[in-house]
Design a protein around this motif. Structure first.
Motif, PDB file in Angstrom:
ATOM      1  N   ASN A 164     -79.880  45.350  -6.089  1.00 44.27           N
ATOM      2  CA  ASN A 164     -78.924  43.926  -6.174  1.00 44.27           C
ATOM      3  C   ASN A 164     -78.838  42.238  -5.850  1.00 44.27           C
ATOM      4  O   ASN A 164     -79.284  41.843  -6.242  1.00 44.27           O
ATOM      5  CB  ASN A 164     -77.295  45.025  -6.446  1.00 44.27           C
ATOM      6  CG  ASN A 164     -77.354  46.039  -7.673  1.00 44.27           C
ATOM      7  OD1 ASN A 164     -76.962  45.714  -8.609  1.00 44.27           O
ATOM      8  ND2 ASN A 164     -77.363  47.082  -6.924  1.00 44.27           N
ATOM      9  N   GLY A 165     -79.685  42.531  -4.717  1.00 41.99           N
ATOM     10  CA  GLY A 165     -79.592  42.114  -4.034  1.00 41.99           C
ATOM     11  C   GLY A 165     -80.297  40.909  -4.512  1.00 41.99           C
ATOM     12  O   GLY A 165     -80.611  39.667  -4.705  1.00 41.99           O
ATOM     13  N   TYR A 166     -81.740  41.697  -4.411  1.00 45.57           N
ATOM     14  CA  TYR A 166     -83.081  40.652  -5.187  1.00 45.57           C
ATOM     15  C   TYR A 166     -82.838  40.347  -6.803  1.00 45.57           C
ATOM     16  O   TYR A 166     -83.797  39.014  -6.318  1.00 45.57           O
ATOM     17  CB  TYR A 166     -84.018  41.892  -5.300  1.00 45.57           C
ATOM     18  CG  TYR A 166     -85.361  41.501  -5.907  1.00 45.57           C
ATOM     19  CD1 TYR A 166     -86.281  40.806  -5.678  1.00 45.57           C
ATOM     20  CD2 TYR A 166     -85.568  42.646  -6.736  1.00 45.57           C
ATOM     21  CE1 TYR A 166     -87.431  40.545  -6.235  1.00 45.57           C
ATOM     22  CE2 TYR A 166     -86.837  41.185  -7.902  1.00 45.57           C
ATOM     23  CZ  TYR A 166     -87.868  40.924  -6.801  1.00 45.57           C
ATOM     24  OH  TYR A 166     -89.351  39.979  -8.085  1.00 45.57           O
ATOM     25  N   PHE A 167     -82.781  41.289  -7.618  1.00 41.21           N
ATOM     26  CA  PHE A 167     -82.226  40.578  -9.023  1.00 41.21           C
ATOM     27  C   PHE A 167     -81.068  39.920  -9.476  1.00 41.21           C
ATOM     28  O   PHE A 167     -81.095  39.112  -9.969  1.00 41.21           O
ATOM     29  CB  PHE A 167     -81.888  41.952  -9.636  1.00 41.21           C
ATOM     30  CG  PHE A 167     -83.392  42.572 -10.404  1.00 41.21           C
ATOM     31  CD1 PHE A 167     -84.134  42.166 -10.679  1.00 41.21           C
ATOM     32  CD2 PHE A 167     -83.520  43.922  -9.408  1.00 41.21           C
ATOM     33  CE1 PHE A 167     -85.624  43.024 -10.834  1.00 41.21           C
ATOM     34  CE2 PHE A 167     -84.921  44.439  -9.991  1.00 41.21           C
ATOM     35  CZ  PHE A 167     -85.810  43.893 -10.376  1.00 41.21           C
ATOM     36  N   SER A 168     -80.694  39.242  -8.306  1.00 43.04           N
ATOM     37  CA  SER A 168     -79.117  38.784  -8.540  1.00 43.04           C
ATOM     38  C   SER A 168     -79.547  37.536  -8.492  1.00 43.04           C
ATOM     39  O   SER A 168     -79.032  36.500  -8.366  1.00 43.04           O
ATOM     40  CB  SER A 168     -77.711  39.166  -7.347  1.00 43.04           C
ATOM     41  OG  SER A 168     -77.712  40.136  -8.490  1.00 43.04           O
ATOM     42  N   LYS A 169     -80.344  37.410  -6.888  1.00 46.35           N
ATOM     43  CA  LYS A 169     -80.771  36.559  -6.431  1.00 46.35           C
ATOM     44  C   LYS A 169     -81.575  35.945  -7.300  1.00 46.35           C
ATOM     45  O   LYS A 169     -81.893  34.185  -8.034  1.00 46.35           O
ATOM     46  CB  LYS A 169     -81.509  36.063  -5.105  1.00 46.35           C
ATOM     47  CG  LYS A 169     -81.951  34.788  -4.432  1.00 46.35           C
ATOM     48  CD  LYS A 169     -82.532  35.213  -3.084  1.00 46.35           C
ATOM     49  CE  LYS A 169     -81.495  35.360  -2.159  1.00 46.35           C
ATOM     50  NZ  LYS A 169     -82.193  34.616  -0.978  1.00 46.35           N
ATOM     51  N   ALA A 170     -82.942  36.397  -8.709  1.00 46.37           N
ATOM     52  CA  ALA A 170     -83.807  36.151  -9.055  1.00 46.37           C
ATOM     53  C   ALA A 170     -82.901  35.321 -10.234  1.00 46.37           C
ATOM     54  O   ALA A 170     -83.388  34.163 -10.574  1.00 46.37           O
ATOM     55  CB  ALA A 170     -84.486  37.640  -9.862  1.00 46.37           C
ATOM     56  N   ALA A 171     -81.448  36.166 -10.690  1.00 48.13           N
ATOM     57  CA  ALA A 171     -80.727  35.984 -12.130  1.00 48.13           C
ATOM     58  C   ALA A 171     -79.926  34.376 -11.070  1.00 48.13           C
ATOM     59  O   ALA A 171     -80.299  33.250 -12.753  1.00 48.13           O
ATOM     60  CB  ALA A 171     -80.051  36.481 -12.158  1.00 48.13           C
ATOM     61  N   ALA A 172     -79.842  33.982  -9.939  1.00 48.26           N
ATOM     62  CA  ALA A 172     -78.975  32.879  -9.873  1.00 48.26           C
ATOM     63  C   ALA A 172     -80.269  31.788  -9.879  1.00 48.26           C
ATOM     64  O   ALA A 172     -79.443  30.454 -10.459  1.00 48.26           O
ATOM     65  CB  ALA A 172     -78.370  32.752  -8.778  1.00 48.26           C
ATOM     66  N   LEU A 173     -81.082  31.589  -9.198  1.00 48.04           N
ATOM     67  CA  LEU A 173     -82.404  30.985  -9.213  1.00 48.04           C
ATOM     68  C   LEU A 173     -82.975  30.637 -10.497  1.00 48.04           C
ATOM     69  O   LEU A 173     -82.642  29.212 -10.793  1.00 48.04           O
ATOM     70  CB  LEU A 173     -83.238  31.344  -8.272  1.00 48.04           C
ATOM     71  CG  LEU A 173     -82.793  31.158  -7.035  1.00 48.04           C
ATOM     72  CD1 LEU A 173     -84.157  31.603  -6.193  1.00 48.04           C
ATOM     73  CD2 LEU A 173     -82.256  30.018  -6.532  1.00 48.04           C
ATOM     74  N   THR A 174     -82.571  31.291 -11.238  1.00 50.06           N
ATOM     75  CA  THR A 174     -83.429  31.105 -12.993  1.00 50.06           C
ATOM     76  C   THR A 174     -82.170  30.568 -14.543  1.00 50.06           C
ATOM     77  O   THR A 174     -83.129  29.547 -14.263  1.00 50.06           O
ATOM     78  CB  THR A 174     -83.289  32.962 -13.777  1.00 50.06           C
ATOM     79  OG1 THR A 174     -84.610  33.290 -12.609  1.00 50.06           O
ATOM     80  CG2 THR A 174     -83.928  31.920 -15.075  1.00 50.06           C
ATOM     81  N   LYS A 175     -80.922  30.922 -13.936  1.00 44.89           N
ATOM     82  CA  LYS A 175     -80.394  29.752 -13.914  1.00 44.89           C
ATOM     83  C   LYS A 175     -80.143  28.669 -13.453  1.00 44.89           C
ATOM     84  O   LYS A 175     -79.605  27.580 -14.062  1.00 44.89           O
ATOM     85  CB  LYS A 175     -78.588  30.877 -13.902  1.00 44.89           C
ATOM     86  CG  LYS A 175     -78.445  32.132 -15.010  1.00 44.89           C
ATOM     87  CD  LYS A 175     -77.671  33.187 -14.792  1.00 44.89           C
ATOM     88  CE  LYS A 175     -77.632  34.269 -15.665  1.00 44.89           C
ATOM     89  NZ  LYS A 175     -76.260  35.268 -15.335  1.00 44.89           N
TER      90      LYS A 175
END
Length: 268
Positions: A164-175
């Motif tokens: 969750n931490g890994y993909f949440s950060k990836a999604a937030a950076l993409t947005k």
């Protein structure tokens, strides 16, 4: 009568036998599953992230039959979508910082390398909120790219193996990067020719990238199209406090600026 060796000949013979034995042992070790155990990198021991965003229309131009490119899936997808989020070590091309969990089997690695991602295990313990955020930025979840990303790179993010931490950060950076100004710039230049100088100037102004951004192109027909934009992100980046931890990695973290793979002019 047995052959008599001089001391020099004996030394050479012993050295040759030792080399043959060590080479044989190394070959056996590297051919066995145990070999990967003692070369598996330690999770969390990386220098920066490589965040790769894909220009989705160009991806679909190159892969028109991909399930990720169906109209119904792409209706609400941004122009720039998440391709890769890679914890990276600046130790040269021979060092592979990937597959960081020792529980990953050789079979899983082979399936991953063959692109048979639907046969990989599901990403563990993903919450519905994380899945929603990930689906918004990565249409390729329809072809199980998230399983590939987690197995190969997500396991390297931290020793807690927190998906969750890994993909949440990836999604937030993409947005964060795919903000309205970026979307407007890409939309305004869609299906036109842009120059490396022009697009680099825009991203330098928008994110203070200091040229630490890589543009990768792909040939479709007789034209070169921008496919991926790669950002080299500070390991400690915090979107809530970019003054303390800037988005891009400091110069000292990377030995060389990323090589460009686009010609001087290309299509968006």
């Amino acid at each position: 009568m047995p052959k008599v060796y001089t001391m020099k000949q004996l030394s050479i013979l012993i050295a040759s036998l030792a080399l043959a034995l060590s080479t044989s042992a190394f070959a056996q070790n590297t051919a066995s599953p145990q070999y990967r155990d003692w070369v598996t990198p330690q999770p969390g021991q990386f220098d920066y992230y490589k965040l790769s965003l894909t220009l989705q229309p160009v991806y679909c131009l190159k892969n028109p039959s991909s399930p990720a490119c169906k109209t119904s899936i792409l209706q609400n997808s941004p122009l720039l979508t998440l391709n890769e989020f890679i914890p990276s070590r600046d130790q040269g091309r021979r060092y592979k910082y990937q597959y960081c969990s020792k529980s990953i089997s050789e079979k899983e690695i082979k399936l991953d390398q063959k692109g048979q991602w639907s046969k990989l295990p599901s990403v563990p313990n993903l919450t519905s909120a994380t899945k929603k955020s990930l689906n918004e930025v990565m249409p390729q979840t329809k072809v199980y790219q998230q399983r590939h990303a987690w197995l190969k790179w997500g396991t390297c993010n931290s020793s807690t193996y927190d998906a969750n931490g890994y993909f949440s950060k990836a999604a937030a950076l993409t947005k964060y990067i795919n903000n309205p100004d970026v979307s407007a710039f890409i939309q305004a230049n869609r299906k036109t020719t842009v120059s490396l100088t022009q697009i680099r100037k825009f991203f330098n102004r928008e994110f203070k990238t200091l040229n630490k951004v890589q543009f990768q192109c792909v040939s479709v027909g007789n034209r070169s199209f921008l496919e991926n934009i790669n950002f080299y992100v500070n390991k400690k980046v915090d979107l809530a406090d970019l003054d303390s931890y800037p988005l891009l990695t400091p110069f000292g973290t990377m030995k060389h600026s990323p090589e460009q793979e686009c010609p001087e002019s290309f299509y968006l």
